[in-house]
Structures are given as structure tokens and as C-alpha cells.
Scaffold this motif. Structure first.
Motif, PDB file in Angstrom:
ATOM      1  N   LEU A 146       0.277  -1.969   0.437  1.00  0.00           N
ATOM      2  CA  LEU A 146      -0.024  -0.297   0.352  1.00  0.00           C
ATOM      3  C   LEU A 146       0.797   1.721  -0.438  1.00  0.00           C
ATOM      4  O   LEU A 146      -0.192   2.457  -0.176  1.00  0.00           O
ATOM      5  N   VAL A 147       2.345   1.154   0.374  1.00  0.00           N
ATOM      6  CA  VAL A 147       3.641   2.259  -0.013  1.00  0.00           C
ATOM      7  C   VAL A 147       3.527   2.485  -1.288  1.00  0.00           C
ATOM      8  O   VAL A 147       3.208   1.755  -2.479  1.00  0.00           O
ATOM      9  N   ASP A 148       3.276   4.151  -1.439  1.00  0.00           N
ATOM     10  CA  ASP A 148       3.592   4.882  -3.392  1.00  0.00           C
ATOM     11  C   ASP A 148       4.790   4.971  -3.225  1.00  0.00           C
ATOM     12  O   ASP A 148       6.081   5.171  -3.949  1.00  0.00           O
ATOM     13  N   GLU A 149       5.064   5.570  -2.182  1.00  0.00           N
ATOM     14  CA  GLU A 149       6.457   6.373  -2.192  1.00  0.00           C
ATOM     15  C   GLU A 149       7.649   6.331  -0.507  1.00  0.00           C
ATOM     16  O   GLU A 149       6.671   6.582   0.130  1.00  0.00           O
ATOM     17  N   LEU A 150       8.314   6.102  -0.551  1.00  0.00           N
ATOM     18  CA  LEU A 150       9.497   6.204   0.753  1.00  0.00           C
ATOM     19  C   LEU A 150      10.227   6.869   0.554  1.00  0.00           C
ATOM     20  O   LEU A 150      10.651   6.990   0.226  1.00  0.00           O
ATOM     21  N   ARG A 151      10.032   8.429   1.687  1.00  0.00           N
ATOM     22  CA  ARG A 151      11.656   9.195   1.929  1.00  0.00           C
ATOM     23  C   ARG A 151      12.150   9.331   2.966  1.00  0.00           C
ATOM     24  O   ARG A 151      11.269   9.263   4.669  1.00  0.00           O
ATOM     25  N   LEU A 152      13.672   8.604   2.817  1.00  0.00           N
ATOM     26  CA  LEU A 152      13.927   8.748   4.314  1.00  0.00           C
ATOM     27  C   LEU A 152      14.523   9.721   4.056  1.00  0.00           C
ATOM     28  O   LEU A 152      15.745  10.129   3.691  1.00  0.00           O
ATOM     29  N   MET A 153      14.738  10.066   5.560  1.00  0.00           N
ATOM     30  CA  MET A 153      15.417  11.799   6.041  1.00  0.00           C
ATOM     31  C   MET A 153      16.665  11.250   6.340  1.00  0.00           C
ATOM     32  O   MET A 153      16.275  10.102   8.134  1.00  0.00           O
ATOM     33  N   THR A 154      17.932  10.510   5.992  1.00  0.00           N
ATOM     34  CA  THR A 154      18.978   9.551   6.439  1.00  0.00           C
ATOM     35  C   THR A 154      19.749  10.437   7.643  1.00  0.00           C
ATOM     36  O   THR A 154      20.372  11.459   6.652  1.00  0.00           O
ATOM     37  N   TYR A 155      19.593  10.309   8.893  1.00  0.00           N
ATOM     38  CA  TYR A 155      21.213  11.224   9.234  1.00  0.00           C
ATOM     39  C   TYR A 155      22.376  10.251   9.486  1.00  0.00           C
ATOM     40  O   TYR A 155      21.895   9.058   9.923  1.00  0.00           O
ATOM     41  N   PRO A 156      23.344  11.279   9.984  1.00  0.00           N
ATOM     42  CA  PRO A 156      24.360  11.064   9.802  1.00  0.00           C
ATOM     43  C   PRO A 156      25.655   9.671  11.155  1.00  0.00           C
ATOM     44  O   PRO A 156      26.137  10.451  11.560  1.00  0.00           O
ATOM     45  N   VAL A 157      24.332   9.009  11.917  1.00  0.00           N
ATOM     46  CA  VAL A 157      24.566   8.441  12.665  1.00  0.00           C
ATOM     47  C   VAL A 157      24.466   7.053  12.719  1.00  0.00           C
ATOM     48  O   VAL A 157      23.299   6.491  12.302  1.00  0.00           O
ATOM     49  N   VAL A 158      25.016   6.016  13.430  1.00  0.00           N
ATOM     50  CA  VAL A 158      24.814   4.235  13.568  1.00  0.00           C
ATOM     51  C   VAL A 158      24.071   4.356  15.213  1.00  0.00           C
ATOM     52  O   VAL A 158      25.094   4.384  15.900  1.00  0.00           O
ATOM     53  N   ALA A 159      23.067   4.310  15.360  1.00  0.00           N
ATOM     54  CA  ALA A 159      22.149   3.767  16.432  1.00  0.00           C
ATOM     55  C   ALA A 159      22.605   2.998  16.992  1.00  0.00           C
ATOM     56  O   ALA A 159      22.504   3.081  18.273  1.00  0.00           O
ATOM     57  N   GLY A 160      22.951   1.975  16.451  1.00  0.00           N
ATOM     58  CA  GLY A 160      23.029   0.823  17.049  1.00  0.00           C
ATOM     59  C   GLY A 160      22.211  -0.131  18.061  1.00  0.00           C
ATOM     60  O   GLY A 160      22.264  -1.112  18.329  1.00  0.00           O
ATOM     61  N   ALA A 161      20.892   0.299  18.267  1.00  0.00           N
ATOM     62  CA  ALA A 161      19.833  -0.314  19.186  1.00  0.00           C
ATOM     63  C   ALA A 161      19.140   1.106  18.785  1.00  0.00           C
ATOM     64  O   ALA A 161      18.791   2.138  18.253  1.00  0.00           O
ATOM     65  N   GLY A 162      17.407  -0.133  18.809  1.00  0.00           N
ATOM     66  CA  GLY A 162      16.143   0.788  18.880  1.00  0.00           C
ATOM     67  C   GLY A 162      15.476  -0.004  17.857  1.00  0.00           C
ATOM     68  O   GLY A 162      15.839  -0.655  16.849  1.00  0.00           O
ATOM     69  N   ASP A 163      13.663   0.308  17.700  1.00  0.00           N
ATOM     70  CA  ASP A 163      12.863  -0.384  16.443  1.00  0.00           C
ATOM     71  C   ASP A 163      13.621   0.046  15.397  1.00  0.00           C
ATOM     72  O   ASP A 163      13.844   1.436  14.806  1.00  0.00           O
TER      73      ASP A 163
END
Length: 192
Positions: A140-157
Motif C-alpha cells: 500500500l506504499v507508493d513512496e518512501l521518503r527517508l531523511m537519513t541521519y549521519p549516525v549509527v544508532a546501534g539499537a532501537g526500533d
């Protein structure tokens, strides 16, 4: 027919949960400088201007409410306030909320498919990881807009979880935002 647009802030390793959401590692969302934050806000405002509606999971809706978006001032807040908001939830919305908010209860796939037929234009999904995964799973997704941050979080959802099969995407756009952010736009490759 409406288009479902997923708009996510995401770390390099795919994490969408910020430290503000109880990660002991700190809030990676705030690790950017002022210029990046200003350019990010401009792009987010542009996106809001192009939207016809918002689609949110219950937790994301409550996140916006807890941060005062229902009463903030400024063009961006006013634009978001003016948009119809559809909140996927298992219970009614109670208490003071955001203007134009409607609860969507029932089968998510059926309800969102109906919403796509009713709204002409972009239906933007902010946050809402579980909802996003369900929408991706059911194409059901027509487009993904990913604002990519310059960090490796290492954990999380993380945004992406297991799916019943591969979901091919094609790169539709890239844009450097400020000094360290990158906006990536992908569209699903659909069989003709």
C-alpha cells in the motif's frame, strides 16, 4: 486516487526510534547542527504543503500531541493542523486532540485502501513504524521518503522488519539536506 507517502527520519542502520523514546544511548535525532535542522525543517514544511492528509498510528499521533503540535504557531504547525488526520487505533480518540482527527478502527488494509480511494493526493505517514511495516507488507506504499541521519544508532526500533517476500524499490531521488543529512526517495517496483 491517493498516494501513501512514508516520511521517516532514520539512522544509517535503519533505526527510527529516537533516544527521546527511552533509548539509553541518547537521542540521535538531535545530533545534527543548526543548519541541518533548519534545512530539515524547510523540507518537512514543503512536504506538508504537498500533502492532502496525514495518516498516523496512535502512538505517533500522541507523540505529536505531547509536543504541542495541536497549539504551536507558525506556518508549518498551521499547515499540519489544517490537514485531515487519520489515526489508526484500536480505540476511540479521547480528550483534547488535534483538529480534523478521525479514528480509523478495523482492518488496517481495508481502511487504508478505502482512504486511498477517498483522498486525491498525497497521504503522508509520519513515524508510525508498525503502521508503516503493515502498509509495506500489503503493498500500500507508493513512496518512501527517508531523511537519513549521519549516525549509527546501534539499537532501537528499525523501520524494516520481516516481510512475506522481497519488496523491490527504485531510487527516485536524492538530496543533500544541510551539511550532513541525505533525503532518499524510493518507489516500489510494481509488476505491470
Amino acid at each position: 486516487m491517493g498516494k501513501i507517502i512514508i516520511s521517516e527520519n532514520i539512522s544509517l542502520d535503519g533505526v527510527i526510534q529516537s533516544g527521546e523514546d527511552d533509548l539509553a544511548r541518547g537521542d540521535w535525532f538531535t545530533c545534527i547542527g543548526d543548519r541541518d535542522r533548519e534545512e530539515w525543517a524547510k523540507l518537512e514544511f514543503e512536504e506538508a504543503l504537498g500533502a492532502e492528509a496525514l495518516l498516523l498510528g496512535r502512538r505517533s499521533y500522541e507523540w505529536f500531541l505531547a509536543r504541542g503540535w495541536a497549539s504551536r504557531t507558525g506556518e508549518w504547525a498551521e499547515r499540519l493542523r489544517s490537514l485531515p488526520k487519520y489515526v489508526v487505533t484500536s480505540s476511540a480518540l479521547d480528550g483534547p486532540g488535534w483538529n480534523n482527527a478521525t479514528a480509523i478502527m478495523g482492518d488496517v488494509v481495508t481502511e487504508v485502501s478505502t482512504l486511498r480511494r477517498q483522498v486525491d493526493g498525497e497521504i503522508v505517514v509520519y513515524g508510525s513504524g508498525r503502521l508503516t511495516r503493515a502498509l509495506l507488507e500489503h503493498d500500500l506504499v507508493d513512496e518512501l521518503r527517508l531523511m537519513t541521519y549521519p549516525v549509527v544508532a546501534g539499537a532501537g526500533d528499525r523501520l524494516f522488519g520481516e516481510t512475506s517476500g522481497m519488496k523491490p524499490m527504485c531510487l527516485a531521488g536524492t538530496r543533500v539536506v544541510g551539511l550532513g543529512l541525505v533525503s532518499l526517495v524510493y518507489r516500489p517496483v510494481r509488476n505491470a
